[in-house]
Design a protein around this motif. Structure first.
Motif, PDB file in Angstrom:
ATOM      1  N   SER A   1     -31.165 -64.660 -20.912  1.00  0.00           N
ATOM      2  CA  SER A   1     -31.517 -65.917 -21.579  1.00  0.00           C
ATOM      3  C   SER A   1     -30.338 -66.499 -22.348  1.00  0.00           C
ATOM      4  N   THR A   2     -29.496 -65.623 -22.938  1.00  0.00           N
ATOM      5  CA  THR A   2     -28.317 -66.110 -23.661  1.00  0.00           C
ATOM      6  C   THR A   2     -27.346 -66.780 -22.700  1.00  0.00           C
ATOM      7  N   LEU A   3     -27.158 -66.177 -21.539  1.00  0.00           N
ATOM      8  CA  LEU A   3     -26.301 -66.801 -20.529  1.00  0.00           C
ATOM      9  C   LEU A   3     -26.907 -68.111 -20.066  1.00  0.00           C
ATOM     10  N   GLY A   4     -28.230 -68.119 -19.865  1.00  0.00           N
ATOM     11  CA  GLY A   4     -28.889 -69.345 -19.425  1.00  0.00           C
ATOM     12  C   GLY A   4     -28.778 -70.457 -20.446  1.00  0.00           C
ATOM     13  N   ASP A   5     -28.931 -70.125 -21.728  1.00  0.00           N
ATOM     14  CA  ASP A   5     -28.802 -71.134 -22.778  1.00  0.00           C
ATOM     15  C   ASP A   5     -27.408 -71.751 -22.793  1.00  0.00           C
TER      16      ASP A   5
ATOM     17  N   ASN B   1     -24.616 -69.400 -14.965  1.00  0.00           N
ATOM     18  CA  ASN B   1     -25.543 -68.849 -13.973  1.00  0.00           C
ATOM     19  C   ASN B   1     -25.143 -67.436 -13.565  1.00  0.00           C
ATOM     20  N   ILE B   2     -26.161 -66.569 -13.407  1.00  0.00           N
ATOM     21  CA  ILE B   2     -25.939 -65.205 -12.933  1.00  0.00           C
ATOM     22  C   ILE B   2     -26.042 -65.202 -11.409  1.00  0.00           C
TER      23      ILE B   2
ATOM     24  N   LEU C   1     -20.892 -63.800 -12.531  1.00  0.00           N
ATOM     25  CA  LEU C   1     -21.184 -65.113 -13.111  1.00  0.00           C
ATOM     26  C   LEU C   1     -20.494 -66.216 -12.327  1.00  0.00           C
ATOM     27  N   ASP C   2     -21.138 -67.376 -12.310  1.00  0.00           N
ATOM     28  CA  ASP C   2     -20.539 -68.519 -11.620  1.00  0.00           C
ATOM     29  C   ASP C   2     -19.448 -69.178 -12.454  1.00  0.00           C
ATOM     30  N   ASP C   3     -19.496 -68.973 -13.775  1.00  0.00           N
ATOM     31  CA  ASP C   3     -18.523 -69.612 -14.661  1.00  0.00           C
ATOM     32  C   ASP C   3     -18.026 -68.612 -15.698  1.00  0.00           C
ATOM     33  N   GLN C   4     -16.906 -68.953 -16.296  1.00  0.00           N
ATOM     34  CA  GLN C   4     -16.336 -68.091 -17.334  1.00  0.00           C
ATOM     35  C   GLN C   4     -17.130 -68.213 -18.623  1.00  0.00           C
ATOM     36  N   PRO C   5     -17.554 -67.083 -19.194  1.00  0.00           N
ATOM     37  CA  PRO C   5     -18.271 -67.158 -20.474  1.00  0.00           C
ATOM     38  C   PRO C   5     -17.307 -67.488 -21.612  1.00  0.00           C
TER      39      PRO C   5
END
Length: 539
Positions: free
Chosen positions: A470-474, A478-479, A499-503
């Motif tokens: 949920s933290t990644l989604g917020d 995207n996983i 992940l599709d993008d860099q956190p």
């Protein structure tokens, strides 16, 4: 790719490079600033003995991948500087071996029978038959200093012509010498004492420079010296004096300390010294062979494949490469993951192999693992200079092999450690070229090593994985895939997310602020930049 050719080579090699779609530029006889300007944007160089490839050349050529020497000797190339700059140096040792051996045999007969001298006398109108009493090689002892490729070919030819063979080479086995019919001398003095003829086939190094001086030549009293290897191995003034004084019966020299040889060289003033202008490799077949060999090695370097005659980079037999190739990138990736998870000072790197892969020659794979470890640290590194970087920085490197593997056909494990901590990453190769990370610090996972990865070490309690998701989604990250492993129920667990993008740093901080999460790491691998560019383009 741009390939700069600074010495004349056979057209067959140039055409092979052009046929592969590369830009080949010839710039013969350039030196100094002209050479530095010419090489500035080159990706490869092709040279013979005429071009001095110094540290300044490597400093000027930031895009240089490989320097190919169309021949054997590389004393005109600063290999240490090449290694420091991550540039491969390769030669073509097989292409002119036969030509050099045949020229050596020709020079042996020429000096033993005074053929050039008799020719000149006859051309001058003199029938000097009574003045030339030759020496038969049959039954005489040939001393071979350096029993490498050319030395071995000379041994075969002159051994078959009835000569006894004695060789001095501290790097050849007794078994191989026996196969060639040669006795191994204990040292150079022993070889000289036993020989009637001496032929030299060593590279020019600090150890071999002026190896045959006045004292050594005196041991060969009444004998003959042949040098078709490299100039500078024999003390030229001492050789001229030994032949002029009658200490030696004659000599035949194809190579010189300074080339072109100076008109003032004492070797040119002695009738019983035969000289030729470095013709050992000068046959049509030899020149074509070395040119095409170097062209093929340059093409291999451009493709990221092993360079078969690399002098400063790991290499391997061509037939073994298809079996090893998938593990080269896998080891590189495991090294990148390990060092990014470690986040501490690296003092030791261990690369371990288990299963079928352990039976292969793996120097190139180990070098790729080192490259992977060092690359995230932003050092200019590749498989060429990675081993020397480790040595320079005092990092111990060990390699181990085991033919047994519990669960997989082949495994590669990269471990980075210091006195306080260590991280191990284990990978394998599935059928169809599908690499996987299967263990991280003992946790069994099945992770795809690509792009952006998030590795979370957490308590094994309900809700943690949901919280991470949920933290990644917020954060609108995207996983793409997720893998979880744990030690024991209610103990600690490790999960890996593609992940599709860099956190962002804020996202990572939000995760670690949760008391259930022990630590979290972002791993950036090959493909991450491409994924980011694709996202930007889509936006």
């Amino acid at each position: 790719m741009k390939i700069l050719v600074t010495d004349p080579v056979a057209d067959a090699g140039i055409q092979r490079l052009r046929a592969a779609g590369h830009d080949v530029e010839t710039a013969y006889d350039v030196e100094g600033e002209e050479l530095l300007d010419a090489v500035a944007d080159a990706n490869a160089m092709v040279v013979r003995s005429g071009t001095e490839v110094t540290e300044a050349v490597f400093e000027a050529a930031n895009d240089l991948v490989i320097v190919g020497r169309a021949g054997i000797g590389v004393d005109n190339i600063d290999i240490d500087a090449a290694t420091d700059h991550g540039v491969i140096v390769a030669n073509a040792p097989q292409g002119n071996v036969r030509a050099a051996a045949e020229h050596t045999v020709a020079m042996t007969f020429a000096t033993a029978r005074s053929i050039p001298q008799a020719h000149e006398r006859l051309r001058d109108g003199e029938w000097a038959k009574g003045e030339f009493l030759g020496t038969e090689v049959n039954g005489k002892t040939l001393g071979i200093v350096g029993l490498g490729r050319v030395g071995q070919e000379v041994a075969k030819r002159l051994g078959n012509l009835g000569m006894n063979l004695v060789a001095f080479d501290p790097y050849i086995s007794e078994e191989r010498a026996d196969q060639l019919g040669a006795d191994l001398a204990d040292d150079l003095a022993d070889c000289l004492d036993r020989a009637d003829f001496i032929t030299v086939h060593t590279p020019l190094t600090p150890e071999t420079e002026n190896m045959l001086g006045a004292e050594e030549l005196a041991q060969l009293e009444g004998g003959y010296v042949i040098n078709c290897a490299r100039g500078g191995i024999i003390d030229e003034p001492a050789l001229a004096e030994a032949v002029e004084s009658g200490t030696l019966a004659g000599a035949a020299i194809d190579v010189f300390a300074e080339e072109p040889v100076s008109p003032d060289s004492p070797l040119l003033d002695v009738d019983d010294i035969i000289v030729t202008p470095h013709l050992g490799a000068s046959t049509e077949a030899a020149q074509e062979n070395v040119a095409t060999s170097i062209a093929d090695q340059i093409l291999s370097a451009f493709r990221g494949e092993p360079v078969m005659n690399a002098l400063n980079a790991p290499s391997m037999d061509e037939s073994a490469f298809p079996r090893v190739r998938p593990y080269i990138e896998l080891a590189d990736t495991a090294g990148k993951i390990a060092v990014q998870l470690f986040d501490d000072r690296v003092e030791e790197i261990e690369v371990s192999y288990a299963g079928d892969i352990a039976e292969e020659d793996l120097d190139l794979v180990t070098a790729s693992a080192l490259k992977g470890v060092f690359e995230p640290l932003e050092w200019q590194v590749n498989a060429v200079n990675a081993p020397s970087i480790a040595e320079e920085r005092g990092i111990d490197v060990t390699e181990s092999k085991s033919r047994s593997s519990e669960d997989f056909q082949s495994l590669v494990t990269v471990t980075v450690r210091n006195d306080d901590d260590e991280v191990s990453v284990c990978g394998t190769q599935f059928a169809g070229g599908d690499p996987r990370i299967v263990r991280i610090d003992g946790y069994r996972v099945d992770a795809i090593p690509h792009g952006h990865m998030l590795v979370a070490h957490n308590e094994d309690v309900p809700g943690v994985i949901g919280f991470i998701g949920s933290t990644l989604g917020d954060a609108d990250v995207n996983i793409a895939a997720m893998f979880n492993a744990r030690e024991t129920i209610g103990g600690e667990a490790l999960s890996v997310y593609n992940l599709d993008d860099q956190p962002s740093a804020d996202l990572l901080q939000a995760l670690t602020d949760d008391e259930r999460i022990i630590d979290v790491s972002h791993i950036s691998l090959n493909g991450a930049a491409e994924d980011d560019e694709a996202t930007e383009s889509a936006d």
